[in-house]
Design an enzyme around this catalytic site. Sequence first.
Site, PDB file in Angstrom:
ATOM      1  N   ASN A  71       0.840  -1.204   0.000  1.00 49.75           N
ATOM      2  CA  ASN A  71       0.000   0.000   0.000  1.00 49.75           C
ATOM      3  C   ASN A  71       0.876   1.256   0.000  1.00 49.75           C
ATOM      4  O   ASN A  71       0.595   2.234  -0.715  1.00 49.75           O
ATOM      5  CB  ASN A  71      -0.891   0.052   1.256  1.00 49.75           C
ATOM      6  CG  ASN A  71      -1.899  -1.072   1.305  1.00 49.75           C
ATOM      7  OD1 ASN A  71      -2.153  -1.733   0.320  1.00 49.75           O
ATOM      8  ND2 ASN A  71      -2.475  -1.287   2.483  1.00 49.75           N
ATOM      9  N   ASN A 127      -0.031   4.953  15.109  1.00 49.97           N
ATOM     10  CA  ASN A 127      -1.406   5.425  15.278  1.00 49.97           C
ATOM     11  C   ASN A 127      -1.696   5.443  16.784  1.00 49.97           C
ATOM     12  O   ASN A 127      -0.808   5.202  17.601  1.00 49.97           O
ATOM     13  CB  ASN A 127      -2.401   4.572  14.471  1.00 49.97           C
ATOM     14  CG  ASN A 127      -2.475   3.130  14.961  1.00 49.97           C
ATOM     15  OD1 ASN A 127      -1.898   2.772  15.983  1.00 49.97           O
ATOM     16  ND2 ASN A 127      -3.185   2.300  14.229  1.00 49.97           N
ATOM     17  N   ALA A 142      -6.178   1.290   5.206  1.00 52.07           N
ATOM     18  CA  ALA A 142      -4.945   1.818   4.593  1.00 52.07           C
ATOM     19  C   ALA A 142      -4.792   3.328   4.717  1.00 52.07           C
ATOM     20  O   ALA A 142      -3.868   3.895   4.123  1.00 52.07           O
ATOM     21  CB  ALA A 142      -4.823   1.397   3.132  1.00 52.07           C
ATOM     22  N   ALA A 143      -5.638   3.986   5.510  1.00 48.84           N
ATOM     23  CA  ALA A 143      -5.457   5.436   5.701  1.00 48.84           C
ATOM     24  C   ALA A 143      -4.050   5.721   6.228  1.00 48.84           C
ATOM     25  O   ALA A 143      -3.371   6.643   5.779  1.00 48.84           O
ATOM     26  CB  ALA A 143      -6.505   5.971   6.672  1.00 48.84           C
ATOM     27  N   GLY A 195     -11.288   0.319  -0.741  1.00 42.02           N
ATOM     28  CA  GLY A 195     -10.085  -0.441  -1.049  1.00 42.02           C
ATOM     29  C   GLY A 195      -8.857   0.110  -0.348  1.00 42.02           C
ATOM     30  O   GLY A 195      -8.922   1.136   0.346  1.00 42.02           O
TER      31      GLY A 195
HETATM   32  P1  ATP Z   1      -4.936   1.914   8.944  1.00 37.43           P
HETATM   33  O1  ATP Z   1      -4.442   0.896   9.937  1.00 37.43           O
HETATM   34  O2  ATP Z   1      -6.344   1.685   8.502  1.00 37.43           O
HETATM   35  O3  ATP Z   1      -4.000   2.127   7.798  1.00 37.43           O
HETATM   36  P2  ATP Z   1      -4.232   3.811  10.967  1.00 37.43           P
HETATM   37  O4  ATP Z   1      -4.936   3.406  12.221  1.00 37.43           O
HETATM   38  O5  ATP Z   1      -2.801   3.473  10.834  1.00 37.43           O
HETATM   39  O6  ATP Z   1      -5.032   3.317   9.709  1.00 37.43           O
HETATM   40  P3  ATP Z   1      -5.399   6.417  11.284  1.00 37.43           P
HETATM   41  O7  ATP Z   1      -4.805   7.143  12.420  1.00 37.43           O
HETATM   42  O8  ATP Z   1      -6.751   5.818  11.456  1.00 37.43           O
HETATM   43  O9  ATP Z   1      -4.325   5.372  10.762  1.00 37.43           O
HETATM   44  O10 ATP Z   1      -5.511   7.377  10.015  1.00 37.43           O
HETATM   45  C1  ATP Z   1      -4.361   7.860   9.338  1.00 37.43           C
HETATM   46  C2  ATP Z   1      -4.626   9.263   8.864  1.00 37.43           C
HETATM   47  O11 ATP Z   1      -5.698   9.213   7.903  1.00 37.43           O
HETATM   48  C3  ATP Z   1      -5.078  10.235   9.943  1.00 37.43           C
HETATM   49  O12 ATP Z   1      -3.977  10.835  10.584  1.00 37.43           O
HETATM   50  C4  ATP Z   1      -5.886  11.230   9.134  1.00 37.43           C
HETATM   51  O13 ATP Z   1      -5.008  12.186   8.551  1.00 37.43           O
HETATM   52  C5  ATP Z   1      -6.495  10.366   8.014  1.00 37.43           C
HETATM   53  N1  ATP Z   1      -7.869   9.947   8.350  1.00 37.43           N
HETATM   54  C6  ATP Z   1      -8.246   8.787   8.924  1.00 37.43           C
HETATM   55  N2  ATP Z   1      -9.589   8.750   9.086  1.00 37.43           N
HETATM   56  C7  ATP Z   1     -10.063   9.906   8.585  1.00 37.43           C
HETATM   57  C8  ATP Z   1     -11.376  10.489   8.448  1.00 37.43           C
HETATM   58  N3  ATP Z   1     -12.472   9.846   8.864  1.00 37.43           N
HETATM   59  N4  ATP Z   1     -11.473  11.712   7.870  1.00 37.43           N
HETATM   60  C9  ATP Z   1     -10.380  12.365   7.424  1.00 37.43           C
HETATM   61  N5  ATP Z   1      -9.115  11.882   7.535  1.00 37.43           N
HETATM   62  C10 ATP Z   1      -8.956  10.675   8.102  1.00 37.43           C
END
Ligand code: ATP
Length: 318
Positions: free
Chosen positions: A58, A199, A264-265, A302
């Site tokens: 990713n 995170n 994957a955010a 996705g």
């Molecule tokens: P994943 O494990 O799904 O890849 P993560 O838990 O590592 O995610 P998150 O902290 O949930 O990461 O999100 C990463 C970034 O994505 C956040 O810092 C934010 O910038 C953006 N983000 C996540 N959710 C949202 C949302 N609902 N709206 C806008 N931005 C978001």
Amino acid sequence: MLFMKSTFIQTKQTLRPRITVAGSSATNMVIRAHHHPVPGGMVMGDQFFTTPGGKGANQAVTAARLGAAVTFLSRIGNDLFGRQAIQQLMEEGINTDFILSDQRLASGVAFVTVDADARSSMTIAPGANSAFSPEELLPAAAQIGQSDYLLLQMDIPEETVLQAAKIAAGRHVPVMLDPAPAYACSEELLQYVTVFTPNRAAASQLSGIAVTSMESAVEAAEIICRKGVKAVVMTLGEQGALALHGDQLHVIPPVPVEAVDTTAAGDVFNAALAVALAEQKNLREAAVFAAKAAAIAVTRWGAQAAAPYRREMEKKIF
Ligand code: ATP
């Protein structure tokens, strides 16, 4: 600059950062459902789809879409999913020369549920990812050494992550480590990390502080910084992010979007952060860029499929 190789400015690559990612590849099998099943329970979902994932892949795809020249180091099964994954990576223009083919283990697979609030939960069968050994990185050492950033995550064996970080640090290549899935990284590994991107769950685990507010997030980031990493960029989901480097603290506000799938955010955030730092943006600017990239990604379904292209980053999204 702290976050850059000092040679970077002299290279011809200033317009195209060189990013190497060492990490996992997987095929995600996704079901959309109103809510997640509880243990022993069953929920009826609606749509099902299969989509390329794996934290390493990713991040590689995102960095490529944002304009970087990307090399992906991974171990993938010699099966249908594996061949599809490599084909997709090649179509993204990623250098797959160092990807190893596992003749014994299957390619990584993940079962994903995405609920009505866009939250995903995942069960992973790592397969070949779990057999990626430290020695197998050695042929790629020179490639790592030519990179502007090395991106690492914790869903391949920790000794392999450590080896990759050592190779990079020994060649003055900055290392970005995403400690996901939430995992208490060893103190030794943290010494090699330039930018650490937990995170909330990982930051809580590593600091011993429950990250439930901005105050507790800052406190956790300070504790983590004292463990040896140069900077912490903590992702806070829909709350945005924060970046801490020395006594400089930056709160990165969330980008207000209508999220449908947050899978994957964090990967999109990491890759965009690395691309921006490699382009010599400062830490705050890079985190703002990363938050925008991640916000675009959560509006789409996705993992890799949701990663934004560079041209989309120029547009206003809200
Ligand atoms: P994943 O494990 O799904 O890849 P993560 O838990 O590592 O995610 P998150 O902290 O949930 O990461 O999100 C990463 C970034 O994505 C956040 O810092 C934010 O910038 C953006 N983000 C996540 N959710 C949202 C949302 N609902 N709206 C806008 N931005 C978001």
